[in-house]
Design an enzyme around this catalytic site. Structure first.
Site, PDB file in Angstrom:
ATOM      1  N   GLU A  57      -4.093  19.076 -49.183  1.00 33.74           N
ATOM      2  CA  GLU A  57      -4.821  17.832 -49.446  1.00 33.74           C
ATOM      3  C   GLU A  57      -6.327  18.025 -49.568  1.00 33.74           C
ATOM      4  O   GLU A  57      -7.052  17.062 -49.805  1.00 33.74           O
ATOM      5  CB  GLU A  57      -4.536  16.828 -48.318  1.00 33.74           C
ATOM      6  CG  GLU A  57      -3.072  16.454 -48.159  1.00 33.74           C
ATOM      7  CD  GLU A  57      -2.606  15.468 -49.221  1.00 33.74           C
ATOM      8  OE1 GLU A  57      -3.459  14.892 -49.929  1.00 33.74           O
ATOM      9  OE2 GLU A  57      -1.376  15.265 -49.333  1.00 33.74           O
ATOM     10  N   ALA A  86       7.085   4.948 -51.464  1.00 36.81           N
ATOM     11  CA  ALA A  86       8.355   4.265 -51.228  1.00 36.81           C
ATOM     12  C   ALA A  86       9.482   5.218 -51.604  1.00 36.81           C
ATOM     13  O   ALA A  86      10.106   5.082 -52.671  1.00 36.81           O
ATOM     14  CB  ALA A  86       8.428   2.972 -52.039  1.00 36.81           C
ATOM     15  N   PRO A  87       9.764   6.207 -50.763  1.00 34.96           N
ATOM     16  CA  PRO A  87      10.709   7.268 -51.125  1.00 34.96           C
ATOM     17  C   PRO A  87      12.142   6.786 -51.335  1.00 34.96           C
ATOM     18  O   PRO A  87      12.912   7.422 -52.058  1.00 34.96           O
ATOM     19  CB  PRO A  87      10.624   8.234 -49.939  1.00 34.96           C
ATOM     20  CG  PRO A  87      10.130   7.400 -48.804  1.00 34.96           C
ATOM     21  CD  PRO A  87       9.209   6.398 -49.414  1.00 34.96           C
ATOM     22  N   TYR A 113       7.406  13.313 -54.487  1.00 37.68           N
ATOM     23  CA  TYR A 113       7.384  13.057 -53.046  1.00 37.68           C
ATOM     24  C   TYR A 113       7.444  11.568 -52.700  1.00 37.68           C
ATOM     25  O   TYR A 113       6.881  11.132 -51.688  1.00 37.68           O
ATOM     26  CB  TYR A 113       6.147  13.686 -52.403  1.00 37.68           C
ATOM     27  CG  TYR A 113       5.952  15.127 -52.775  1.00 37.68           C
ATOM     28  CD1 TYR A 113       6.890  16.100 -52.418  1.00 37.68           C
ATOM     29  CD2 TYR A 113       4.842  15.536 -53.512  1.00 37.68           C
ATOM     30  CE1 TYR A 113       6.721  17.426 -52.778  1.00 37.68           C
ATOM     31  CE2 TYR A 113       4.656  16.864 -53.872  1.00 37.68           C
ATOM     32  CZ  TYR A 113       5.602  17.802 -53.513  1.00 37.68           C
ATOM     33  OH  TYR A 113       5.433  19.115 -53.858  1.00 37.68           O
ATOM     34  N   GLY A 114       8.116  10.780 -53.530  1.00 37.37           N
ATOM     35  CA  GLY A 114       8.316   9.368 -53.218  1.00 37.37           C
ATOM     36  C   GLY A 114       7.131   8.472 -53.497  1.00 37.37           C
ATOM     37  O   GLY A 114       7.118   7.308 -53.072  1.00 37.37           O
ATOM     38  N   GLU A 327       3.488  11.600 -44.930  1.00 39.95           N
ATOM     39  CA  GLU A 327       2.893  10.343 -45.368  1.00 39.95           C
ATOM     40  C   GLU A 327       2.590   9.407 -44.201  1.00 39.95           C
ATOM     41  O   GLU A 327       1.682   8.577 -44.286  1.00 39.95           O
ATOM     42  CB  GLU A 327       3.796   9.656 -46.398  1.00 39.95           C
ATOM     43  CG  GLU A 327       3.931  10.424 -47.698  1.00 39.95           C
ATOM     44  CD  GLU A 327       2.576  10.703 -48.362  1.00 39.95           C
ATOM     45  OE1 GLU A 327       1.694   9.825 -48.329  1.00 39.95           O
ATOM     46  OE2 GLU A 327       2.415  11.808 -48.926  1.00 39.95           O
ATOM     47  N   ARG A 330      -0.700  10.606 -43.046  1.00 41.21           N
ATOM     48  CA  ARG A 330      -1.724  10.107 -43.973  1.00 41.21           C
ATOM     49  C   ARG A 330      -2.068   8.652 -43.647  1.00 41.21           C
ATOM     50  O   ARG A 330      -3.241   8.266 -43.569  1.00 41.21           O
ATOM     51  CB  ARG A 330      -1.214  10.200 -45.407  1.00 41.21           C
ATOM     52  CG  ARG A 330      -2.227   9.716 -46.445  1.00 41.21           C
ATOM     53  CD  ARG A 330      -1.587   9.442 -47.800  1.00 41.21           C
ATOM     54  NE  ARG A 330      -0.851  10.575 -48.323  1.00 41.21           N
ATOM     55  CZ  ARG A 330      -1.416  11.604 -48.966  1.00 41.21           C
ATOM     56  NH1 ARG A 330      -2.723  11.619 -49.150  1.00 41.21           N
ATOM     57  NH2 ARG A 330      -0.665  12.595 -49.421  1.00 41.21           N
ATOM     58  N   ASP A 351      -3.141   2.152 -27.586  1.00 39.79           N
ATOM     59  CA  ASP A 351      -2.121   1.447 -26.824  1.00 39.79           C
ATOM     60  C   ASP A 351      -0.821   2.248 -26.773  1.00 39.79           C
ATOM     61  O   ASP A 351      -0.465   2.955 -27.723  1.00 39.79           O
ATOM     62  CB  ASP A 351      -1.853   0.083 -27.469  1.00 39.79           C
ATOM     63  CG  ASP A 351      -0.776  -0.685 -26.742  1.00 39.79           C
ATOM     64  OD1 ASP A 351      -1.031  -1.111 -25.606  1.00 39.79           O
ATOM     65  OD2 ASP A 351       0.339  -0.825 -27.300  1.00 39.79           O
ATOM     66  N   GLU A 406      -4.100   4.790 -23.084  1.00 37.59           N
ATOM     67  CA  GLU A 406      -3.338   3.983 -22.132  1.00 37.59           C
ATOM     68  C   GLU A 406      -2.083   4.772 -21.754  1.00 37.59           C
ATOM     69  O   GLU A 406      -1.047   4.672 -22.400  1.00 37.59           O
ATOM     70  CB  GLU A 406      -2.953   2.629 -22.738  1.00 37.59           C
ATOM     71  CG  GLU A 406      -2.336   1.697 -21.702  1.00 37.59           C
ATOM     72  CD  GLU A 406      -1.334   0.713 -22.279  1.00 37.59           C
ATOM     73  OE1 GLU A 406      -1.091  -0.319 -21.629  1.00 37.59           O
ATOM     74  OE2 GLU A 406      -0.771   0.966 -23.362  1.00 37.59           O
TER      75      GLU A 406
END
Length: 636
Positions: A57, A86-87, A113-114, A327, A330, A351, A406
């Site tokens: 990347e 959206a694979p 890769y989707g 992803e 990412r 959290d 936390e």
């Protein structure tokens, strides 16, 4: 069977060679030596992931700016560039006001890769076909033939209009956006955090706004001596009663309080006052909502989450991220950078870290402190490596960035440098402290309080791993529990808090204990301190109107506020000595009884005791009767 001594020594030597700062960690805590291999494995996973990001990347800096390409963006030529992951989808389309809601007129092109992308040319006048303020939807055709209307995971602004159940995605692309006027404040040496919820910050029976918080609450926070605010419930969440912990749109600031520009103004105004601003970030799980959330975005039960049982949190009824997915990394790393860059936040309170760290999510675990509980197969090293990457990223782009974990488990080295094999957090919440106060108030009479046990709880923390101490947070005051004030004074807060009414024993005891609990927590509990704005809000119900009516207007309540302000001044002084007379909890400015003689000088002397070279003798008398003598031992 135990490994041969030579094998163990060779394994330790290999771990020390791979993790540059591990020797320092093991010097601090030699009991971690048997687990050197775990630190080695975690660190190697971290460095390998970082290397992969660099090779594939162009580095984590570019990788974490993916919000500049994913989602919907207006190009320099007025055109629109759209990109989604959206694979599991068979087809992806963009629709909205601009297309007359024709679901298939603007199809995306399928990539590797989707990933899917779409470019929509501008109008003849070079303006965008999707103007600012118009509604959009991503249309997904699933492999089973379903047509699904979705909000982009990268959507920057979503609203719920009228009586609608679901949120709508609004294209946020103003010609002129808010311009920050003030630089970030310097990193505080001693954090004094005011945990805040914008929506409950008003006495009125309605959801308060960013504007209200900026104009009315920030000046009060500054006046009280806090140097940091921690904003909860900012990331958009469809269910308001979740207090922001069921996030539906990760890149969208909650629209129920106002616009993105108004949140930016809030942060900018806080910076002008020298106040650091932290975001309560929720990357531990996500809402199960699908029509206006991340769940089933591409029509499958996976995509951003683990499929099957591993992808569900049974206690929270929410979805769990697949942190090893490229992803997902990412998305989450870019999300952190978005809040830092776009809104000017100075750091994060992460959290649900305990849930992230272990495959069992902390459920049914007592965490006795045995080191075997923090290593081995029960640790989710995918999510631990994500947390290491997150801390690496935010401190790389903003060295003064503050991160707080936390974590109730007490995982060793979570707040140690990544180079030591640690998690890289700056602080962890001292979560045992509020639990201890709740236990004491529920189970013990005043005369049975064990001060040794209380002090042990307050100071029991890992060496060189900083903690944020607190007597109560939103967890105690809002989420299915009671505030300290309500535990101490209960229903009498509705009727007997006014100075116009007689001072009852319940109110007198409650006010004195409330002050002392907070002060000793501030003094001993950690390297930073946190207080929650709604510490009486549990009794206020919807909208906080009861708190305002019965407490906030009365002198007793104001005395507690004045006392809180003064403790911030004391807490910032090095070498301050505090005396607590717990058995006889009886000064009028702060709601006390003015029984301290300010004409008395207390002078330490060279009287060795308990391993300390100097001590201080304090005698306490009541009604001309000698009660007790305390000797305070000082390392001078």
């Amino acid at each position: 069977m135990a490994a041969p001594a030579g094998g163990a020594e060779a394994a330790l030597a290999a771990a020390l060679a791979d993790v540059p700062g591990l020797s320092r960690l093991l010097e601090i805590d030699p009991y971690l030596k048997p687990y050197a291999g775990d630190f080695q494995r975690r660190y190697k996973l971290f460095t390998q992931t970082l290397k992969n990001i660099e090779e594939r990347e162009g580095g984590i800096d570019k990788f974490s700016k993916s919000y500049e390409t994913f989602g919907v963006h207006r190009c320099a030529d007025g055109g629109l560039y759209c990109k989604e992951w959206a694979p599991g989808a068979e087809g992806v389309f963009l629709t909205g006001d601009f297309s007359g809601w024709n679901p298939f007129s603007y199809p995306y092109k399928k990539l590797e890769y989707g990933k899917w992308e779409l470019y929509i040319p501008p109008k003849q006048n070079k303006s965008s076909v999707v103007p600012h303020g118009s509604k959009l939807k991503v249309v997904i055709t699933s492999k089973s033939g379903e047509i699904l209307y979705r909000i982009s995971p990268w959507a920057k602004y979503v609203v719920r209009e009228g009586d609608n159940v679901n949120y709508d995605w609004i294209q946020w692309d103003p010609e002129l956006s808010y311009q920050f006027k003030h630089s970030r404040p310097t990193k505080p040496k001693g954090l004094r955090i005011y945990e805040s919820h914008v929506g409950i910050s008003s006495h009125e029976g309605k959801v308060a706004s960013y504007k209200h918080f900026t104009c009315n609450v920030l000046p009060r926070i500054k006046d009280l001596g806090y140097n940091c605010i921690q904003l909860m419930a900012i990331m958009e969440h469809a269910y308001y009663a979740s207090f922001g912990y069921q996030v539906t749109s990760f890149f969208a600031a909650s629209s129920r309080y106002g616009t993105p520009d108004e949140l930016k103004e809030l942060v900018d105004t806080a910076h002008s006052m020298g106040i650091t601003v932290l975001l309560d970030v929720v990357h531990s799980h996500a809402s199960k909502n699908s029509e206006d959330g991340l769940n089933k975005f591409d029509g499958t039960d996976s995509c951003y989450f683990h499929s099957g049982p591993r992808g569900n949190h049974d206690l929270w009824d929410s979805r769990l991220f697949a942190y090893s997915s490229w992803e997902v990394l990412r998305f989450l790393l870019s999300n952190l950078r978005w809040w830092l860059e776009e809104y000017g936040f100075d750091g994060f309170r992460f959290d649900g870290v305990t849930s992230m760290l272990y495959h069992h999510h902390g459920m049914g675990q007592g965490f006795s402190g045995d080191y075997s509980e923090y290593f081995g197969l029960q640790v989710d090293e995918d999510s631990l490596v994500y947390l290491m990457l997150a801390n690496h990223l935010v401190h790389l782009i903003f060295p003064d960035c503050i991160t707080i974990a936390e974590d109730v488990s007490g995982m060793p080295a979570l707040c140690c440098p990544i180079t030591q094999g640690g998690g890289g957090f700056d602080y962890r919440l001292a979560m045992a402290i509020p639990d201890k106060w709740i236990q004491i108030l529920k189970e013990f009479k005043d005369e049975d309080w064990n001060m040794g046990n209380i002090v042990h709880t307050l100071i029991n923390r890992r060496y060189l791993e900083k903690c944020i101490a607190y007597a109560e947070s939103h967890d105690q005051a809002l989420v299915g529990d009671k505030s300290l004030a309500f535990r101490l004074m209960d229903a009498e807060m509705y009727t007997n808090m006014s100075v116009l009414s007689p001072l009852t024993l319940v109110i007198d005891r409650g006010i004195q204990l409330h002050k002392m609990i907070r002060l000793i927590t501030h003094a001993l509990g950690g390297e930073g301190y946190l207080n929650f704005m709604g510490k009486c809000a549990d009794m206020a119900g919807k909208g906080n109107t009861l708190e305002y009516k019965y407490i906030c207007k009365t002198l007793q309540r104001r005395m507690l506020k004045d006392y809180d302000r003064s403790t911030k001044r004391v807490g910032g002084r090095i070498g301050t000595v505090l005396f607590f007379n717990w058995p006889e909890i009886k000064p009028k400015k702060y709601g006390g009884h003015q029984r301290v003689d300010h004409n008395t000088d207390f002078i330490s002397g060279a009287f060795e005791h308990n391993g300390c070279p100097c001590s201080l003798l304090v005698s306490i008398f009541r009604e001309k009767k000698f009660l007790s003598v305390f000797r305070r031992f000082l390392n001078l």
